[in-house]
Motif scaffolding. Structure first.
Motif, short mmCIF file in Angstrom:
data_model
loop_
_atom_site.label_atom_id
_atom_site.label_comp_id
_atom_site.label_asym_id
_atom_site.label_seq_id
_atom_site.Cartn_x
_atom_site.Cartn_y
_atom_site.Cartn_z
N ASP A 122 37.13 21.55 6.31
CA ASP A 122 35.89 22.12 5.76
C ASP A 122 35.57 23.45 6.42
O ASP A 122 35.13 24.41 5.75
N VAL A 123 35.77 23.52 7.73
CA VAL A 123 35.50 24.77 8.45
C VAL A 123 36.47 25.86 8.00
O VAL A 123 36.09 27.02 7.81
N LYS A 124 37.73 25.50 7.78
CA LYS A 124 38.71 26.47 7.29
C LYS A 124 38.31 27.05 5.94
O LYS A 124 38.38 28.26 5.71
N PHE A 125 37.89 26.16 5.05
CA PHE A 125 37.46 26.62 3.73
C PHE A 125 36.24 27.54 3.85
O PHE A 125 36.13 28.54 3.13
N LEU A 140 39.76 36.41 -1.11
CA LEU A 140 40.72 36.75 -0.06
C LEU A 140 42.12 36.35 -0.49
O LEU A 140 43.11 37.01 -0.17
N VAL A 141 42.22 35.24 -1.25
CA VAL A 141 43.47 34.81 -1.88
C VAL A 141 43.20 34.68 -3.37
O VAL A 141 42.15 34.17 -3.78
N LEU A 183 33.12 42.76 9.03
CA LEU A 183 32.41 42.25 10.21
C LEU A 183 32.77 40.80 10.50
O LEU A 183 32.97 40.41 11.64
N THR A 184 32.89 39.99 9.44
CA THR A 184 33.21 38.58 9.63
C THR A 184 34.62 38.40 10.21
O THR A 184 34.85 37.48 10.99
N ILE A 214 35.48 29.45 6.42
CA ILE A 214 35.94 30.73 6.97
C ILE A 214 36.53 31.61 5.87
O ILE A 214 36.23 32.80 5.77
N LEU A 215 37.38 31.02 5.03
CA LEU A 215 37.98 31.77 3.93
C LEU A 215 36.92 32.28 2.97
O LEU A 215 36.99 33.42 2.48
N GLU A 216 35.93 31.45 2.69
CA GLU A 216 34.83 31.86 1.80
C GLU A 216 34.06 33.04 2.38
O GLU A 216 33.76 34.01 1.68
N LEU A 217 33.76 32.98 3.69
CA LEU A 217 32.98 34.04 4.33
C LEU A 217 33.80 35.33 4.45
O LEU A 217 33.26 36.43 4.32
#
Length: 530
Positions: A227-230, A507-508, A132-133, A232-235
């Motif tokens: 920070d936003v990129k990190f 994700l990685v 979903l994310t 996004i990857l976390e979510l």
């Protein structure tokens, strides 16, 4: 049979509702609504579980564990899913199935079965079943990574490969200035502890954004953007109840999708401001460029939009989805692999010696790394490939989903099934590799290995039509960063730091403990570090 069950569920809800006394209390009303929703949902899931676990149903599916009613095998899962799947493959065979929540998952652990899925039946297994994310952050899943194999996806991939990531554009747009900056930055920290992943990430991030939109920096703070990129990857990597039970997705019980929506709004705002600034610049220069000027990727994409008569074919939303794919996909994968390569080299002194001997022979200690040197670094290339074999960035790749039900290796794979290709297990399989846990770059020196997915024993970026389209730019950037760091400096481990090679699934596939290293000067002249 299903219709009969539906009638029973309907009658149950009606009966339950008529039994519940009429009340005016808002809490009781809410409770009544929730029960009316969850009772039939529970019964449907229970029915599916019973149907899935009957002998006649399981006999056609790949073998695997039964799990529990409703939740399936979820309670038995640990954190390192790639290792769990590899262990289960030893028990259940090269292809097995399990139910996680209400969804059926199939895992492929064999190169022979991967050949069927990724080549022989590639077209049928070309769809996605995005979390979903992922759908939220990619403008409803219209990007290259998560969209189904439809006309939109084919058009988007064609544009990315032929227009943006062509050899001409790679040679024109790729710049080494960010790598020279990081060499200077490391030089100013000689003798100090350095987090190699952070250094690599910042370098990759700056190089990628420069390739994408040049000097256009309108409307955003670089650190805040990171920070936003990190986030996004976390979510994207976070387990989400809404994915395991799609019927509950509307409730977003963990709030994960609401949080992703916030990140989406921020990123969309940034992309809009960058595109707006780029358009203003174009208006001033009438869209023309001098002989010494080059177009960045965003300019190439904007030109495509303005040249199209049909705005639905390729539009601004598609541009933003492509930008997101490149920004998110390229930076984290590259920086993580740099860290793994450095860790393996430091853990194998003989390998370090051979790498630096090659760098000295090809480049010399009185010279810096140039792009013309990269193709000659065959041993470093083998080291990188061996690192990918042991530490693939995406150990399960991005899952596939069959368009139609089909038979694979004698087992039925229903349409809509989530299919994982466990390259972590395949690239450590003793049937494919001699002494598979040993770090031995020499096995890649025979020129028969590449990243194109044609050899199903080595698939770090996948195979078939869903192979990663950004291999060329990632490979180019990775070897350039590593060659520059290893040629410019000698590296040692701090005596007070524990060294280990354990990983952390997400994700990685990241190194669990960050690699901390100490650089010292290697080149002959201080001027080579400026």
């Amino acid at each position: 049979m299903i219709k009969a069950l539906g009638d029973k569920i309907y009658l149950t809800v009606i009966t339950f509702s008529s039994w519940w006394p009429e009340v005016d209390n808002e809490q009781d009303k809410l409770a009544r609504i929730i029960v009316a929703i969850f009772v039939p949902a529970f019964l449907v899931v229970l029915y599916k579980w019973m149907l899935y676990n009957t002998k006649w149903a399981r006999s056609s599916l790949p073998p695997g564990p039964y799990g529990l009613p409703i939740v399936g095998y979820l309670p038995f899962f640990g954190s390192n899913v790639h290792e769990i799947f590899a262990t289960m493959g030893q028990k259940y065979g090269p292809i097995f199935s399990l139910r996680l929540g209400s969804k059926l998952h199939v895992v492929v652990n064999s190169s022979d079965v991967v050949k069927i899925v990724a080549r022989d039946m590639d077209q049928n297994f070309a769809n996605r079943s995005p979390p979903l994310t992922a759908a939220t952050i990619t403008y409803g899943g219209i990007d290259i990574v998560w969209s189904n194999s439809d006309k939109n996806w084919k058009n988007m991939r064609k544009i990315l490969v032929s227009q943006v990531l062509s050899n001409t554009n790679l040679n024109t747009c790729f710049r080494t200035r960010e790598i020279r900056k990081v060499v200077n930055e490391v030089y100013n920290k000689l003798g100090e502890k350095i987090n190699i992943n952070q250094i690599a990430f910042n370098t990759t991030q700056n190089a990628i954004t420069n390739m994408l939109w040049g000097n256009t920096k309108s409307g955003y703070n670089a650190n805040e953007f990171l920070d936003v990129k990190f986030k996004i990857l976390e979510l994207l990597g976070a387990p989400n109840i809404s994915d395991f039970f799609p019927m509950l997705s509307w409730f977003d019980l963990q709030g994960i999708n609401r949080e992703m929506q916030k990140q989406f709004e921020y990123v969309d705002r940034i992309f809009n401001s960058i595109i707006e600034e780029k358009n203003k610049v174009n208006d001033k220069i009438d869209g023309t460029f001098g002989e010494d000027e080059t177009k960045d990727y965003l300019q190439i994409l904007l030109d495509l939009v303005y040249q199209k008569n049909d705005p639905t074919t390729f539009n601004m939303i598609h541009i933003k989805a492509l930008l997101l794919n490149i920004v998110i996909g390229a930076t984290d994968n590259t920086s993580t692999t740099v860290e793994w390569v450095m860790a393996e080299i430091l853990n194998n002194p003989d390998v370090m010696k051979k790498v630096q001997e090659e760098l000295t022979d090809v480049i010399g200690l009185n010279n810096i790394v140039e792009e013309s040197h990269l193709s000659k670094l065959t041993y470093l290339d083998a080291v990188i490939k061996e690192t990918f074999r042991l530490h693939p960035p995406n150990p399960l790749l991005l899952h596939r989903s069959p368009v139609e039900s089909c038979i694979v290796a004698g087992h039925t794979i229903p349409n809509g099934t989530v299919v994982y290709i466990n390259v972590f297990a395949i690239m450590r399989d003793p049937n494919n590799w001699e002494n598979p846990l040993e770090f031995k770059p020499e096995r890649f020196l025979n020129n028969k290995w590449d990243y194109n997915g044609n050899n199903f024993k080595f698939l770090p970026f996948g195979s078939g039509r869903r192979i990663c389209p950004g291999i060329a730019v990632g490979e180019k950037m990775l070897i350039n960063i590593l060659a520059s760091l290893l040629h410019s400096f000698d590296w040692t481990l701090p005596k007070d730091e524990d060294f280990e090679l354990s990983d952390e699934f997400g994700l990685v596939l990241k190194k669990k403990k960050p690699l901390i290293v100490i650089p010292s000067q290697r080149l002959s002249s201080v001027s080579l570090y400026n």
